[in-house]
Each structure stands twice: as structure tokens, then as C-alpha cells.
Design an enzyme around this catalytic site. Structure first.
Site, PDB file in Angstrom:
ATOM      1  N   GLN A 126       0.841  -1.203   0.000  1.00 29.43           N
ATOM      2  CA  GLN A 126       0.000   0.000   0.000  1.00 29.43           C
ATOM      3  C   GLN A 126       0.875   1.250   0.000  1.00 29.43           C
ATOM      4  O   GLN A 126       1.622   1.488   0.938  1.00 29.43           O
ATOM      5  CB  GLN A 126      -0.906  -0.020   1.231  1.00 29.43           C
ATOM      6  CG  GLN A 126      -1.862   1.148   1.348  1.00 29.43           C
ATOM      7  CD  GLN A 126      -2.691   1.048   2.625  1.00 29.43           C
ATOM      8  OE1 GLN A 126      -2.162   0.796   3.703  1.00 29.43           O
ATOM      9  NE2 GLN A 126      -3.991   1.225   2.506  1.00 29.43           N
ATOM     10  N   GLY A 127       0.775   2.058  -1.052  1.00 31.36           N
ATOM     11  CA  GLY A 127       1.576   3.268  -1.171  1.00 31.36           C
ATOM     12  C   GLY A 127       0.782   4.508  -0.812  1.00 31.36           C
ATOM     13  O   GLY A 127       0.384   5.282  -1.692  1.00 31.36           O
ATOM     14  N   TYR A 128       0.554   4.704   0.486  1.00 30.88           N
ATOM     15  CA  TYR A 128      -0.184   5.869   0.967  1.00 30.88           C
ATOM     16  C   TYR A 128       0.745   6.870   1.657  1.00 30.88           C
ATOM     17  O   TYR A 128       0.987   7.958   1.175  1.00 30.88           O
ATOM     18  CB  TYR A 128      -1.273   5.440   1.953  1.00 30.88           C
ATOM     19  CG  TYR A 128      -2.559   4.944   1.348  1.00 30.88           C
ATOM     20  CD1 TYR A 128      -2.663   4.616   0.008  1.00 30.88           C
ATOM     21  CD2 TYR A 128      -3.699   4.787   2.138  1.00 30.88           C
ATOM     22  CE1 TYR A 128      -3.859   4.149  -0.537  1.00 30.88           C
ATOM     23  CE2 TYR A 128      -4.888   4.326   1.610  1.00 30.88           C
ATOM     24  CZ  TYR A 128      -4.970   4.000   0.279  1.00 30.88           C
ATOM     25  OH  TYR A 128      -6.151   3.543  -0.243  1.00 30.88           O
ATOM     26  N   SER A 129       1.280   6.508   2.820  1.00 31.17           N
ATOM     27  CA  SER A 129       2.022   7.448   3.665  1.00 31.17           C
ATOM     28  C   SER A 129       3.301   7.929   2.991  1.00 31.17           C
ATOM     29  O   SER A 129       3.952   7.199   2.236  1.00 31.17           O
ATOM     30  CB  SER A 129       2.378   6.797   4.998  1.00 31.17           C
ATOM     31  OG  SER A 129       1.218   6.514   5.752  1.00 31.17           O
ATOM     32  N   SER A 161       4.407  -1.546   4.208  1.00 34.34           N
ATOM     33  CA  SER A 161       4.523  -2.902   4.746  1.00 34.34           C
ATOM     34  C   SER A 161       4.772  -3.922   3.640  1.00 34.34           C
ATOM     35  O   SER A 161       4.045  -3.968   2.639  1.00 34.34           O
ATOM     36  CB  SER A 161       3.251  -3.281   5.503  1.00 34.34           C
ATOM     37  OG  SER A 161       3.037  -2.409   6.589  1.00 34.34           O
ATOM     38  N   GLU A 244     -10.045  -2.214   5.034  1.00 32.54           N
ATOM     39  CA  GLU A 244      -8.948  -2.577   5.926  1.00 32.54           C
ATOM     40  C   GLU A 244      -9.436  -2.812   7.348  1.00 32.54           C
ATOM     41  O   GLU A 244      -8.847  -3.606   8.090  1.00 32.54           O
ATOM     42  CB  GLU A 244      -7.889  -1.472   5.914  1.00 32.54           C
ATOM     43  CG  GLU A 244      -6.664  -1.767   6.758  1.00 32.54           C
ATOM     44  CD  GLU A 244      -5.621  -0.673   6.676  1.00 32.54           C
ATOM     45  OE1 GLU A 244      -4.464  -0.931   7.019  1.00 32.54           O
ATOM     46  OE2 GLU A 244      -5.963   0.458   6.265  1.00 32.54           O
ATOM     47  N   SER A 357      -2.885   7.593  12.786  1.00 31.14           N
ATOM     48  CA  SER A 357      -2.488   7.821  14.172  1.00 31.14           C
ATOM     49  C   SER A 357      -3.700   8.143  15.041  1.00 31.14           C
ATOM     50  O   SER A 357      -4.750   8.577  14.560  1.00 31.14           O
ATOM     51  CB  SER A 357      -1.479   8.968  14.254  1.00 31.14           C
ATOM     52  OG  SER A 357      -2.124  10.203  14.000  1.00 31.14           O
ATOM     53  N   GLU A 359      -4.164  10.575  17.073  1.00 27.38           N
ATOM     54  CA  GLU A 359      -4.547  11.990  17.030  1.00 27.38           C
ATOM     55  C   GLU A 359      -5.487  12.263  15.853  1.00 27.38           C
ATOM     56  O   GLU A 359      -6.494  12.965  15.988  1.00 27.38           O
ATOM     57  CB  GLU A 359      -3.294  12.864  16.928  1.00 27.38           C
ATOM     58  CG  GLU A 359      -2.418  12.853  18.178  1.00 27.38           C
ATOM     59  CD  GLU A 359      -1.574  11.596  18.315  1.00 27.38           C
ATOM     60  OE1 GLU A 359      -0.968  11.415  19.373  1.00 27.38           O
ATOM     61  OE2 GLU A 359      -1.515  10.796  17.350  1.00 27.38           O
TER      62      GLU A 359
END
Length: 378
Positions: A126-129, A161, A244, A357, A359
Site C-alpha cells: 500500500q503506497g499511501y504514507s 509494509s 482494511e 495515528s 490523534e
């Protein structure tokens, strides 16, 4: 016997028969912080599952699945975890990308990508962050430019990951120059075995590397490999996040139950259970896990569910070291050999960070669920 009970008995019997021989040694192997364990053997096991029709059980039959109901999917994940079967290596493809393509992909994309996912012949990440866009996903800066019959991707992803084991990555990239925040993003399917892609493993607190940095320097993917319309990537990305946090988390909770039961047994064995403070914390952990299960069955808001389980698991890691006592802080010289409780403590620190996260989850709950005013932005 109901159909769900029959389904549960079928998978339980199959696992009892097949999780044997060379596969028996895989019981309990893998999982967060331990993805390096017997990866090739777990991949072979998962292909064995596929050959017998036990991957993608919730997918519609026309796409190679079993068309299992929600109740049957819950039964599958629970029985799989109860059997101590190894952690899955194809989770991202089966549980995230597959459902996304089924609901939002073209017929050509379904025909090309779903069969190798079901057969565990192509693994996904997964190429998100990104370094400057972790929990604030709308701030992604990776860009993609259309060049004839291809997209050309340039940028960096992080905390990816199992990218070092994957052949493909679904990438959220900015495809409309000048667009900001949620607008102008596209959801691209990008091969990792072509020029312009570099993968660098990240060493974690546990000394292992299951996260990675992925660099795209003019990497190309076919123009047809965009899911949804160009510029519609935010909607597709949010759909993926919804999958997910679906029924597979119930299997995760069975793993949590196994950890808690083992910790209770340890506390009784080493005398820690005689401490009223520890007994109270163990009891609270049990009650918290019961609440997590009830929430998952009821369909708790995904952000609330992520917030709850990540803090529960992090707290269990802290409690584990308290039960173990002062020796839990000791390890032999490098490379450090961690026991299960030390690894749980160290890796569970990441639970409240990855996949959104705490937050950010609190902001989402406040603004989108409770309807509170948005947090002021500079």
C-alpha cells in the site's frame, strides 16, 4: 445445524487436517513484528489455501471467492486464528485491493488483477504514507504525469509494509498540477519490478524490517492502471481504508485473546497475579477485549475501532513487561534476541501510529461522527 455452523465446522476440520506435516511448524508464525518468520513457507501455505478454495472467501463467486456471508467470514477468521494458523502474507491484496477493484475497478482490471491475488501469485503493498504526509494523507506530494499510454510516477512512500516482498503497489498520487488537499489525487496500480523503483527496508525497534521506504523516480505504469477516474483517488483510497478495518479484525482479536490468555497464565505461574494492581489490570484487559469484540460485531465506526484496539494492544504490551518483572528489560548483546513479550511491547508502540495515528482518528471522530467544529488550520 445452521449454514454458518456448517461453514465453521468445515473450515475447522480442514485446518485440523491440513495444518500438519511440513505445515505444522508454521503454527503461530508471522504477524506484526514477526513478518520475517518463515516467509517462504507461509507463502507456500497460503498458496495451499488457495488451491483448496480458502482464500478470498468473502469475494463474490464470479470473482473466484466463496461468496461467504459476513457471519461466515467472521467464522473463517475466528477459526483460522483459533487454529494457530500462520499470519497471512496476502492480506493487503486479498482484504484491501481485491474488494476495492471488485467495487470500483473496470472489468479489465478485475480480469487482470483478481485471479493472481486469489491464487497468491502476486503480492501487493500500500503506497499511501509519505515523510510529510503520514496521518495527514491529503498532503501527499508524490506526483504522476500522463505520458501517452503510461503514467510516470515520481515521489517517495514510507512505512510501506512488505514492499520488499511485493510485486505491485497501489499508490495515491497527485495527478492534477496545482490541486491541493483531497482534490487532484489518483489511485494508481504500479509494478515494483520496473526501472525507477527503489525499495529500502527500515530497521524497527525489534531489529527486523517489515516496513520500507519506496522511491519512485520516473517509474511507469500503464495508463489503464488507474482505479476510478483520474482525480478521484481520495474516494477510492477511503474505500480501501474501510475494507482494511472490516471483519478480518475479528481474527486479529482472537490473536489478542491468545496473547492475553498466555499473559494470565504467566502471571499465575510467576506469582505476579498475587499483586492486586496486576490482577486489576488483567481484568480490565479482559473486559476491554470483550468490548472490542462487541463493537466489531455491531459495526463500530472504523476510526473508533482503530483507536480502541490500538490502545488496548499497546497497553497489553506495557502490562506484559510489568508481569514479567525487571528481567523483561534485559536482552543479550546484538543482534538482540527478544522473547515474545519484549517483542510485543516494542512493536505495539507502533499500533497507535500506523493505519492512521490516534490523534488523527480523534479528529475524524470529533468532526465527522460527533459534528464538532473543525480544528483551526494555519
Amino acid at each position: 445445524m445452521s449454514s454458518v455452523e456448517e461453514f465453521r465446522a468445515e473450515i475447522r476440520g480442514w485446518l485440523k487436517t491440513h495444518l500438519s506435516g511440513s505445515f505444522a511448524a508454521l503454527r503461530g508464525r508471522g504477524g506484526p513484528g514477526r513478518e520475517h518468520e518463515a516467509f517462504a513457507e507461509r507463502l507456500a501455505w497460503e498458496r495451499h489455501l488457495a488451491a483448496h478454495g480458502w482464500t478470498c472467501v468473502g469475494w463474490p463467486e464470479e470473482h473466484g471467492g466463496r461468496g461467504a456471508s459476513i457471519e461466515e467470514q467472521i467464522a473463517f477468521h475466528e477459526e483460522y486464528a483459533l487454529a494457530g494458523a500462520p499470519a497471512r502474507v496476502n492480506h493487503i491484496g486479498e482484504q484491501l485491493l481485491g474488494p476495492t477493484l471488485i467495487d470500483h475497478g473496470t472489468e479489465e482490471q478485475k480480469a487482470r488483477f483478481l485471479p493472481p491475488i486469489r491464487a497468491v501469485r502476486e503480492l501487493w503493498c500500500q503506497g499511501y504514507s509519505e515523510p510529510g504526509a503520514g496521518s495527514d494523507l491529503a498532503a501527499v506530494r508524490t506526483r504522476a504525469v500522463r505520458d501517452g499510454d503510461a503514467w510516470v510516477v515520481t515521489g517517495q512512500k514510507i512505512w510501506t509494509s512488505l514492499a520488499h516482498e511485493a510485486q505491485w503497489c497501489f499508490v495515491l498520487a497527485r495527478t492534477e498540477p496545482g490541486a491541493r488537499r483531497h482534490a487532484g489525487l489518483s489511485y494508481l496500480l504500479v509494478p515494483l519490478d520496473r526501472p525507477g523503483v527503489e525499495i529500502r527496508p527500515i530497521v524497527q525497534l525489534t531489529g527486523t524490517s517489515e516496513f520500507n521506504e519506496v522511491f519512485f523516480d520516473g517509474a511507469r505504469t500503464d495508463a489503464a492502471n488507474v482505479v476510478g477516474a483520474p482525480g478521484d483517488g481520495w474516494r477510492i483510497a477511503m474505500a480501501t481504508l474501510g475494507y482494511e478495518r472490516g471483519v478480518s479484525t475479528l481474527g486479529q482479536q482472537v490473536g489478542f485473546r491468545r496473547e492475553l490468555d498466555a499473559l494470565v497464565a504467566l502471571a499465575r505461574h510467576n506469582g505476579a497475579a498475587a499483586d492486586p494492581h496486576i490482577r486489576d489490570r488483567l481484568t480490565r484487559a479482559w473486559a476491554g477485549l470483550e468490548a472490542l469484540r462487541a463493537g466489531a460485531l455491531r459495526g463500530t465506526d472504523p476510526s473508533a475501532a482503530k483507536l480502541s484496539w490500538s490502545h488496548w494492544h499497546r497497553d497489553l504490551g506495557e502490562l506484559a513487561l510489568e508481569v514479567c518483572g525487571p528481567t523483561a528489560t534485559l536482552a543479550t548483546s546484538a543482534p538482540y534476541e527478544l522473547d515474545d513479550w519484549q517483542r510485543l511491547f516494542l512493536f505495539s508502540r507502533a499500533d497507535t501510529v500506523y493505519a492512521g495515528s490516534s490523534e488523527i482518528q480523534r479528529n475524524i471522530i470529533a468532526e465527522r461522527v460527533l459534528g464538532l467544529p473543525k480544528e483551526p488550520r494555519p
